[in-house]
Design a protein around this motif. Structure first.
Motif, PDB file in Angstrom:
ATOM      1  N   ILE A   1       0.935  -1.199   0.026  1.00  0.00           N
ATOM      2  CA  ILE A   1      -0.061  -0.222  -0.113  1.00  0.00           C
ATOM      3  C   ILE A   1       0.764   1.298  -0.090  1.00  0.00           C
ATOM      4  O   ILE A   1       1.778   1.361   0.779  1.00  0.00           O
ATOM      5  N   GLN A   2       0.485   2.227  -0.892  1.00  0.00           N
ATOM      6  CA  GLN A   2       1.405   3.508  -0.864  1.00  0.00           C
ATOM      7  C   GLN A   2       0.105   4.603  -0.676  1.00  0.00           C
ATOM      8  O   GLN A   2       0.452   5.660  -0.060  1.00  0.00           O
ATOM      9  N   ASN A   3      -1.036   4.529  -1.307  1.00  0.00           N
ATOM     10  CA  ASN A   3      -2.116   5.639  -1.032  1.00  0.00           C
ATOM     11  C   ASN A   3      -2.257   5.850   0.273  1.00  0.00           C
ATOM     12  O   ASN A   3      -2.640   4.820   1.014  1.00  0.00           O
ATOM     13  N   PRO A   4      -2.297   7.024   0.830  1.00  0.00           N
ATOM     14  CA  PRO A   4      -2.556   7.120   2.254  1.00  0.00           C
ATOM     15  C   PRO A   4      -3.834   6.788   2.606  1.00  0.00           C
ATOM     16  O   PRO A   4      -4.092   6.449   3.806  1.00  0.00           O
TER      17      PRO A   4
ATOM     18  N   HIS B   1      -6.516  10.950  -3.844  1.00  0.00           N
ATOM     19  CA  HIS B   1      -5.208  10.582  -3.735  1.00  0.00           C
ATOM     20  C   HIS B   1      -4.538   9.570  -4.629  1.00  0.00           C
ATOM     21  O   HIS B   1      -3.589   8.836  -4.436  1.00  0.00           O
ATOM     22  N   ASN B   2      -5.054   9.453  -5.739  1.00  0.00           N
ATOM     23  CA  ASN B   2      -4.873   8.363  -6.640  1.00  0.00           C
ATOM     24  C   ASN B   2      -3.308   8.204  -6.936  1.00  0.00           C
ATOM     25  O   ASN B   2      -2.742   7.073  -7.076  1.00  0.00           O
ATOM     26  N   ASP B   3      -2.734   9.479  -7.000  1.00  0.00           N
ATOM     27  CA  ASP B   3      -1.224   9.361  -7.353  1.00  0.00           C
ATOM     28  C   ASP B   3      -0.237   9.642  -6.270  1.00  0.00           C
ATOM     29  O   ASP B   3       0.932   9.790  -6.379  1.00  0.00           O
TER      30      ASP B   3
ATOM     31  N   PHE C   1       5.099  33.019   4.199  1.00  0.00           N
ATOM     32  CA  PHE C   1       5.582  31.721   3.981  1.00  0.00           C
ATOM     33  C   PHE C   1       5.439  30.681   4.884  1.00  0.00           C
ATOM     34  O   PHE C   1       5.664  30.881   6.099  1.00  0.00           O
ATOM     35  N   LEU C   2       4.966  29.497   4.477  1.00  0.00           N
ATOM     36  CA  LEU C   2       4.465  28.378   5.162  1.00  0.00           C
ATOM     37  C   LEU C   2       5.474  27.193   4.920  1.00  0.00           C
ATOM     38  O   LEU C   2       5.353  26.559   3.998  1.00  0.00           O
ATOM     39  N   GLU C   3       6.007  26.704   6.216  1.00  0.00           N
ATOM     40  CA  GLU C   3       6.887  25.393   6.029  1.00  0.00           C
ATOM     41  C   GLU C   3       6.231  24.301   6.717  1.00  0.00           C
ATOM     42  O   GLU C   3       5.933  24.422   8.045  1.00  0.00           O
ATOM     43  N   VAL C   4       5.932  23.283   6.199  1.00  0.00           N
ATOM     44  CA  VAL C   4       5.549  21.911   6.939  1.00  0.00           C
ATOM     45  C   VAL C   4       6.449  20.837   6.747  1.00  0.00           C
ATOM     46  O   VAL C   4       7.150  20.791   5.858  1.00  0.00           O
ATOM     47  N   GLU C   5       6.403  19.942   7.482  1.00  0.00           N
ATOM     48  CA  GLU C   5       7.254  18.828   7.898  1.00  0.00           C
ATOM     49  C   GLU C   5       6.413  17.703   7.643  1.00  0.00           C
ATOM     50  O   GLU C   5       5.454  17.511   8.415  1.00  0.00           O
ATOM     51  N   SER C   6       6.814  16.327   6.764  1.00  0.00           N
ATOM     52  CA  SER C   6       6.053  15.217   6.760  1.00  0.00           C
ATOM     53  C   SER C   6       6.852  14.080   7.008  1.00  0.00           C
ATOM     54  O   SER C   6       7.780  13.772   6.400  1.00  0.00           O
ATOM     55  N   ASP C   7       6.479  13.396   8.024  1.00  0.00           N
ATOM     56  CA  ASP C   7       7.101  12.016   8.348  1.00  0.00           C
ATOM     57  C   ASP C   7       6.455  10.910   7.538  1.00  0.00           C
ATOM     58  O   ASP C   7       7.254   9.956   7.478  1.00  0.00           O
ATOM     59  N   TYR C   8       5.510  11.015   6.579  1.00  0.00           N
ATOM     60  CA  TYR C   8       4.901  10.217   6.008  1.00  0.00           C
ATOM     61  C   TYR C   8       5.172   9.858   4.433  1.00  0.00           C
ATOM     62  O   TYR C   8       4.643   9.239   3.685  1.00  0.00           O
ATOM     63  N   ILE C   9       5.690  10.896   3.950  1.00  0.00           N
ATOM     64  CA  ILE C   9       6.225  11.105   2.362  1.00  0.00           C
ATOM     65  C   ILE C   9       7.656  11.102   2.191  1.00  0.00           C
ATOM     66  O   ILE C   9       8.472  11.571   2.748  1.00  0.00           O
ATOM     67  N   ARG C  10       7.752  10.141   1.354  1.00  0.00           N
ATOM     68  CA  ARG C  10       9.171   9.894   0.653  1.00  0.00           C
ATOM     69  C   ARG C  10       9.398  10.102  -0.721  1.00  0.00           C
ATOM     70  O   ARG C  10      10.324   9.905  -1.210  1.00  0.00           O
ATOM     71  N   ASP C  11       8.227  10.531  -1.452  1.00  0.00           N
ATOM     72  CA  ASP C  11       8.199  10.509  -2.948  1.00  0.00           C
ATOM     73  C   ASP C  11       7.962  12.135  -3.247  1.00  0.00           C
ATOM     74  O   ASP C  11       7.418  12.895  -2.672  1.00  0.00           O
ATOM     75  N   ALA C  12       9.151  12.449  -4.297  1.00  0.00           N
ATOM     76  CA  ALA C  12       9.103  14.109  -4.502  1.00  0.00           C
ATOM     77  C   ALA C  12       7.817  14.505  -5.016  1.00  0.00           C
ATOM     78  O   ALA C  12       7.343  15.580  -4.833  1.00  0.00           O
ATOM     79  N   ASP C  13       7.047  13.667  -6.015  1.00  0.00           N
ATOM     80  CA  ASP C  13       5.967  14.108  -6.700  1.00  0.00           C
ATOM     81  C   ASP C  13       4.798  14.345  -5.780  1.00  0.00           C
ATOM     82  O   ASP C  13       3.739  15.183  -5.557  1.00  0.00           O
ATOM     83  N   THR C  14       4.713  13.520  -4.414  1.00  0.00           N
ATOM     84  CA  THR C  14       3.759  13.710  -3.397  1.00  0.00           C
ATOM     85  C   THR C  14       3.781  14.721  -2.669  1.00  0.00           C
ATOM     86  O   THR C  14       2.920  15.530  -2.381  1.00  0.00           O
TER      87      THR C  14
END
Length: 215
Positions: free
Chosen positions: A23-26, A55-57, A187-200
């Motif tokens: 599974i990759q789709n969140p 969230h297909n891609d 400017f809004l900066e966010v951090e995601s522990d759950y994304i490792r893919d550049a396109d996402t």
């Protein structure tokens, strides 16, 4: 550990399940956690399908290396998506999803707010410090160093090829109009522990920019 990730346990035909069908789709990930790990079978399937398609891609990949509360985990995953999962009053689990665009069918199927049921209402402009002109997303967490190894900070308006007013979102005229004294404050900066893919990461950045760019 040599582990690819969570397999597609919601597949109704396990004999057809490919060993690489992880599974990759969140939305699938949240669905699987609720159904298989929490053991809650009452899930609104229409909500699930709509959220999944939105969230297909999108590709998520992460590790939970500490014991954590399932509700908190789901909430944290959802912060990097376009949906708001929740338990409904009838006990079912569902997803509220913000779409990129809406059709007349969406409007026709929406639940109307009846005038006689409204006690009171008010509205006001968003505070200038809550309006953004640029979004940055840090992603691909290094668990050993507890830091992020990738980021997307390129100015986002260039991606809005369909909008002839792109430049307005970073123009002095807009800052003056909204009362923004310093563009860095927008400017809004966010951090995601759950994304490792550049396109996402770019998709999340685009969604957040659309969500917060106006008053």
């Amino acid at each position: 550990a040599n582990v690819k990730g969570r397999i597609n346990t919601f597949n109704d035909h396990p004999d057809d399940l490919d060993v690489d069908d992880f599974i990759q789709n969140p939305i699938d990930i949240i669905y699987d956690i609720v159904r298989k790990e929490i053991g809650h079978e009452a899930i609104n399937e229409d909500d699930y399908i709509e959220a999944k398609n939105a969230h297909n891609d999108w590709k998520f990949g992460f590790t939970v290396n500490k014991k954590t509360n399932s509700k908190k985990l789901i909430e944290e995953i959802a912060k990097s998506t376009k949906c708001f999962p929740k338990f409904r009053n009838d006990g079912t689990f569902g997803f509220n999803t913000i779409k990129d665009s809406y059709t007349q069918t969406d409007i026709d199927n929406a639940t109307p707010i009846k005038e006689e049921e409204v006690i009171n209402y008010s509205f006001k402009k968003t505070k200038p410090e809550q309006i953004v002109s640029e979004v940055g997303v840090k992603y691909k967490k290094d668990y050993a160093q507890d830091s992020y190894t990738k980021d997307v900070f390129t100015y986002i308006a260039s991606e809005f090829t369909y909008n002839k007013y792109d430049d307005f979102y970073r123009s002095p005229e807009r800052w003056e109009y909204y009362g923004i004294d310093n563009p860095e404050d927008a400017f809004l900066e966010v951090e995601s522990d759950y994304i490792r893919d550049a396109d996402t990461a770019k998709k999340l950045r685009l969604f957040l920019f659309n969500h917060y760019k106006n008053d």
